[in-house]
Every structure is written in C-alpha cells, then in structure tokens.
Design a protein around this motif. Structure first.
Motif, PDB file in Angstrom:
ATOM      1  N   LEU A 191       0.808  -1.217   0.000  1.00  0.00           N
ATOM      2  CA  LEU A 191       0.000   0.000   0.000  1.00  0.00           C
ATOM      3  C   LEU A 191       0.838   1.263   0.000  1.00  0.00           C
ATOM      4  N   TRP A 192       2.064   1.188   0.538  1.00  0.00           N
ATOM      5  CA  TRP A 192       2.907   2.386   0.579  1.00  0.00           C
ATOM      6  C   TRP A 192       3.247   2.884  -0.823  1.00  0.00           C
ATOM      7  N   ARG A 193       3.174   2.006  -1.811  1.00  0.00           N
ATOM      8  CA  ARG A 193       3.496   2.426  -3.184  1.00  0.00           C
ATOM      9  C   ARG A 193       2.401   3.276  -3.809  1.00  0.00           C
ATOM     10  N   GLN A 194       1.242   3.352  -3.156  1.00  0.00           N
ATOM     11  CA  GLN A 194       0.159   4.186  -3.671  1.00  0.00           C
ATOM     12  C   GLN A 194       0.269   5.626  -3.194  1.00  0.00           C
ATOM     13  N   ILE A 195       1.119   5.873  -2.198  1.00  0.00           N
ATOM     14  CA  ILE A 195       1.207   7.196  -1.583  1.00  0.00           C
ATOM     15  C   ILE A 195       1.876   8.181  -2.541  1.00  0.00           C
ATOM     16  N   LYS A 196       1.237   9.337  -2.754  1.00  0.00           N
ATOM     17  CA  LYS A 196       1.746  10.311  -3.698  1.00  0.00           C
ATOM     18  C   LYS A 196       2.572  11.448  -3.083  1.00  0.00           C
ATOM     19  N   PRO A 197       2.342  11.858  -1.814  1.00  0.00           N
ATOM     20  CA  PRO A 197       3.129  12.976  -1.270  1.00  0.00           C
ATOM     21  C   PRO A 197       4.625  12.676  -1.296  1.00  0.00           C
ATOM     22  N   ALA A 198       5.443  13.747  -1.304  1.00  0.00           N
ATOM     23  CA  ALA A 198       6.889  13.581  -1.372  1.00  0.00           C
ATOM     24  C   ALA A 198       7.419  12.805  -0.172  1.00  0.00           C
ATOM     25  N   VAL A 199       6.867  13.073   1.008  1.00  0.00           N
ATOM     26  CA  VAL A 199       7.265  12.368   2.226  1.00  0.00           C
ATOM     27  C   VAL A 199       6.003  11.906   2.940  1.00  0.00           C
ATOM     28  N   HIS A 200       5.965  10.652   3.344  1.00  0.00           N
ATOM     29  CA  HIS A 200       4.750  10.144   3.983  1.00  0.00           C
ATOM     30  C   HIS A 200       5.115   9.006   4.926  1.00  0.00           C
ATOM     31  N   ALA A 201       4.429   8.968   6.077  1.00  0.00           N
ATOM     32  CA  ALA A 201       4.613   7.892   7.050  1.00  0.00           C
ATOM     33  C   ALA A 201       3.286   7.168   7.235  1.00  0.00           C
ATOM     34  N   LEU A 202       3.345   5.839   7.414  1.00  0.00           N
ATOM     35  CA  LEU A 202       2.132   5.070   7.640  1.00  0.00           C
ATOM     36  C   LEU A 202       2.469   3.776   8.367  1.00  0.00           C
ATOM     37  N   LYS A 203       1.428   3.110   8.867  1.00  0.00           N
ATOM     38  CA  LYS A 203       1.552   1.788   9.486  1.00  0.00           C
ATOM     39  C   LYS A 203       0.716   0.820   8.651  1.00  0.00           C
ATOM     40  N   HIS A 204       1.307  -0.357   8.381  1.00  0.00           N
ATOM     41  CA  HIS A 204       0.589  -1.307   7.525  1.00  0.00           C
ATOM     42  C   HIS A 204       1.165  -2.703   7.696  1.00  0.00           C
ATOM     43  N   ALA A 205       0.283  -3.686   7.928  1.00  0.00           N
ATOM     44  CA  ALA A 205       0.645  -5.108   7.944  1.00  0.00           C
ATOM     45  C   ALA A 205       1.836  -5.410   8.840  1.00  0.00           C
ATOM     46  N   GLY A 206       1.888  -4.775  10.018  1.00  0.00           N
ATOM     47  CA  GLY A 206       2.966  -5.022  10.969  1.00  0.00           C
ATOM     48  C   GLY A 206       4.182  -4.144  10.780  1.00  0.00           C
ATOM     49  N   PHE A 207       4.174  -3.289   9.768  1.00  0.00           N
ATOM     50  CA  PHE A 207       5.304  -2.422   9.471  1.00  0.00           C
ATOM     51  C   PHE A 207       4.999  -0.961   9.804  1.00  0.00           C
ATOM     52  N   CYS A 208       6.032  -0.253  10.276  1.00  0.00           N
ATOM     53  CA  CYS A 208       6.048   1.201  10.323  1.00  0.00           C
ATOM     54  C   CYS A 208       6.860   1.644   9.106  1.00  0.00           C
ATOM     55  N   ILE A 209       6.292   2.530   8.310  1.00  0.00           N
ATOM     56  CA  ILE A 209       6.870   2.826   6.998  1.00  0.00           C
ATOM     57  C   ILE A 209       7.070   4.327   6.835  1.00  0.00           C
ATOM     58  N   LEU A 210       8.230   4.700   6.305  1.00  0.00           N
ATOM     59  CA  LEU A 210       8.517   6.086   5.961  1.00  0.00           C
ATOM     60  C   LEU A 210       8.972   6.111   4.513  1.00  0.00           C
ATOM     61  N   GLN A 211       8.250   6.846   3.685  1.00  0.00           N
ATOM     62  CA  GLN A 211       8.556   6.877   2.253  1.00  0.00           C
ATOM     63  C   GLN A 211       8.865   8.294   1.794  1.00  0.00           C
ATOM     64  N   ARG A 212       9.833   8.401   0.916  1.00  0.00           N
ATOM     65  CA  ARG A 212      10.185   9.671   0.280  1.00  0.00           C
ATOM     66  C   ARG A 212      10.332   9.421  -1.216  1.00  0.00           C
ATOM     67  N   GLN A 213       9.870  10.367  -2.036  1.00  0.00           N
ATOM     68  CA  GLN A 213      10.028  10.200  -3.471  1.00  0.00           C
ATOM     69  C   GLN A 213      10.240  11.536  -4.150  1.00  0.00           C
TER      70      GLN A 213
END
Length: 453
Positions: free
Chosen positions: A320-342
C-alpha cells in the motif's frame, strides 16, 4: 472503462467476475485467487490509479465508477456472471447506514437489469435479534437490501479476520506489541470467533461453484470461540511477549477510538464504529456453512496468527505504501512502520538503478534480497529490496523503486521496520527524525552518483 494492453479480447469466453471495493483488504486478497482460476476479473474503483501498484493490475479490467452514482454501476455490470460486493460506507460520516442501504439497493437493481446471475456479499457477524452496534446493524441490513431483487445473494457473515493487513488483526497486533500493560474496556470478555483470511477466501471462492445459487446467509468463523481479551494474550504468547490486561469498568468509546487512530493502522474515520462493533458477541450461531461447504476446514486462532506472522515480509503483503503520492509520507501497515520519500528526476532509469547499486555495492549495511522489474499502469518500474544486517529490535528493510514516466523518472525510497515489542516501537519513534534526515542524505548522495554514471 480502462483496459490494459494484455487484457483478453471482447470475444473471450471465460467467465467474467466483478469485484467491488477493489482497493480494500479482502478484494486485494481475492483477486489473485480468481485470476489463478483462469477467470476474467473486472474491478470497480473510483480512481484506477489507486490500483497501479498492485501486482495483478495488468491482468484485470478496471472500470472507473462510483457506487453512490447509479449511472456508473450498470456499465460495470455488463457481461458479468457473478459480482462480489465488498464495500461499506463507515468512513462517510454519521449517515453511513442510510448510504449503505441506498447503494446496496441501487447495485441490486442494476445487477438485475444487467442480467447478473449471482451476488456474493461479505457482511458482519452478530445476532440480528440482539441490541447491536450501528455498524453491525448496517452490515446486516445491507445484506437485506441486496436481496430486494430476484438476483440470488450469497451472504457470508464474519467477525474478526486474522491476516496481515486486516483492520481487526492489525489492531490486535499493534496494541499488543506496543503495550506491556493494556488498558481495556469492559467488553473485552465478550466472545469472538476469529477466522483466518485463508478460510474467508475459501468460502468466497466456494460460493462461485454453487451450481444453482439461491439467496442464503452463512455465518462463518474459526474453529474456536474465544474472548477478545484472549485474542491479544494468545498473540502475545506466540510472539514471545509478556502482556497483562487491565479491564476498566467503563466503555469510553470516543477515547478508545482516538487511541486506536493514533497507535494502530486503523483509519480515524472508522475507529468509532469499529469500537462500537466490538461491544457485542460475534460468534457463529448457525453452522450451515460447515454443512454446505464440508471441504473447508476452519483454522484455530493460533494457526491463523502463526500464518500471518510468517508473512512479515514486504514481498508477502499488499504494498500500500506504493500508492502514496506525497513527497514524504509515514504510515503503518501489515505489521510495518513505513517512511517513504520520493522525487522526480530528468534522468535515465538505467542510470538511476546503476547509481543505487553502486551506493550499496559493499553490502556492509544491507543485503540485496530481490531486484525485479514489471509494468505498471504508468510505465515500467524496477524495485530493489534490501534487508538490514544490523541487530535491531525488529526487522529493517529498505526499498528503492525506479519508475519510468513519459518525460521523467520517479525515484521512491521506503524504509520499512517491523518492530518487535515495545523496544522496537521506541527504537522507531526515537529514530524518526534521524530516518527522515538519512533519507534526505541518501537522496542527495544518489543525485550526485547519477551525475557520475
């Protein structure tokens, strides 16, 4: 209607299945199973771009439509033999019951007009004769609304679903992992019958094989009845965690809803109705499903949890983190804490991939686990997945994605951490600012390396 080049022609004689709620957890697990059967699958979503990151996207037909707008439903149902109804309106505000029923009636009427032969619906498990929460009442009434036409409706009513990404399971997981002492409302001794996602899919698929479907309601659950409190304590035991529960004499619904929104992946828009729904027993009172589908053997709770924990790997959960469009985004999903930048670059995708590989060539910090490319709805994408070699209170992964767009290359970096117990969450929270800085530094280093390649 959006189609991918690899889709079958209009003359394809294979059975066509419509899946509503294609962005949701159940649909995302069901669609690959339908494709494995060799069936044609059509997905109904408001925005097709939300499905671009799914691995099965190129193998399905996507229809852009909104169930609240009846005129967009009928085209999606043309040529469909069976339709899966996997939607709800909990996040739409206080009037979600009225909207649920209106949408269900409209869908049933359109299905009849389009000649659909069968509707399969996944609802909520509760005693309709008891005083139950609005959310559970809405799920039951939605089934009634779908049965207002002559189209046969097979309804499965279920409670807690155990699987990575399931809202109810992630609530259990994140609360139990984070807190050695868990303050609980007084409904924790209520009874539940958790069911594995594998068994839910078994039932949903078995309904397709019914030779002459007729409208029936099946209550489905796991092989054992346990309390909500036991779901957390037994999860803790399987994870090797020492946990205690303190049952409060009150049910502060609003406080619990706010707590869940901040400490679990449960979206804030549905925390209140979800908490209210847990105030009732959720157990199977009619075993007709076991008689109608004798080949399905429901798992016990511990087996279902072990199966879910075995999938604590970015390659085994919905990305699901691959659907996030903002440049920087944090989320929790399926047991993971995720921080994404693009970011976007005017660079050759091959040069970017080579630069990433050069940066991590030494293999001192991360081990490359997989490197593969695939087509998405917007172009070619290559994914590099690495796992940290450091000894940490949890599993640390890093994912680089290089996506070819029309005139630019999109680079995405996701840091995924699966915390183990309270130490894992403290590590993640304490290093949050450092992780953001390190991501920025990694991007700057990558940009300099791309210029050299």
């Amino acid at each position: 209607m959006e189609k991918m080049p690899s889709l079958p022609s209009k003359q394809d004689s294979r059975e066509l299945i419509l899946v509503t709620g294609a962005r949701g957890y159940i649909a995302s697990q069901l669609i690959p199973r339908l494709l494995e059967r060799g069936l044609r699958v059509r997905c109904l979503v408001r925005n097709p771009q939300h499905l671009h990151a799914r691995q099965w996207f190129a193998d399905v037909e996507v229809v852009c439509g909104d169930l609240t707008q009846p005129e967009s439903i009928l085209p999606a149902l043309q040529g469909v033999s069976t339709a899966y109804y996997l939607v709800h309106s909990m996040s739409s505000g206080n009037h979600y019951i009225e909207q649920d029923l209106q949408v269900a009636r409209s869908f049933a009427a359109s299905a009849l007009q389009a000649g659909v032969g069968h509707i399969i619906y996944l609802g909520g498990l509760a005693d309709p004769q008891a005083k139950i929460a609005r959310h559970m009442r809405s799920r039951i009434l939605t089934g009634d609304a779908l049965r207002t036409t002559d189209v046969p409706v097979t309804e499965f009513r279920t409670g807690v679903i155990v699987g990575p990404g399931s809202i109810s399971f992630e609530m259990i997981r994140f609360l139990t992992e984070q807190f050695p002492l868990i303050l609980c409302p007084r409904w924790m001794p209520n009874l539940s019958q958790p069911i594995a996602i594998q068994n839910i899919l078994d039932y949903l698929l078995a309904a397709l094989d019914m030779p002459n479907p007729e409208s029936r309601v099946f209550e489905v659950g796991g092989s054992e009845v346990i309390t909500y409190a036991e779901t957390m304590l037994r999860y803790a035991k399987l994870r090797g965690l020492q946990r205690k529960l303190l049952i409060l004499p009150i049910n502060p619904v609003w406080l619990l809803a706010a707590f869940l929104a901040n400490f679990t992946p449960v979206p804030a828009s549905i925390t209140r109705p979800l908490v209210e729904g847990l105030c009732n027993h959720s157990i199977v009172r009619n075993d007709s499903a076991l008689q109608a589908f004798p080949h399905i053997h429901p798992m016990d709770y511990d087996t279902a949890v072990r199966d879910s924990l075995s999938k604590l790997d970015p390659r085994l959960v919905e990305p699901l983190w691959r659907q996030i469009k903002p440049a920087v985004h944090a989320l929790k999903h399926a047991g993971f804490c995720i921080l994404q930048r693009q970011t976007l670059l005017e660079a050759n995708p091959g040069s970017v991939l080579e630069a990433i590989q050069l940066i991590y060539a030494s293999g001192e910090s991360y081990k490359l686990e997989s490197s593969k490319g695939h087509e998405t709805g917007s172009g070619h994408e290559h994914i590099l997945l690495m796992r940290s070699k450091r000894k940490l209170p949890g599993q640390l992964w890093m994912e680089w994605r290089v996506s070819s767009l029309k005139k630019e290359t999109r680079i995405s970096q996701a840091v995924l951490f699966a915390p183990k117990g309270l130490p894992g969450f403290l590590w993640w929270c304490g290093l949050g600012p450092w992780l953001r800085l390190s991501q920025w530094v990694a991007f700057r280093k990558l940009l300099r390396q791309v210029d050299k390649v």
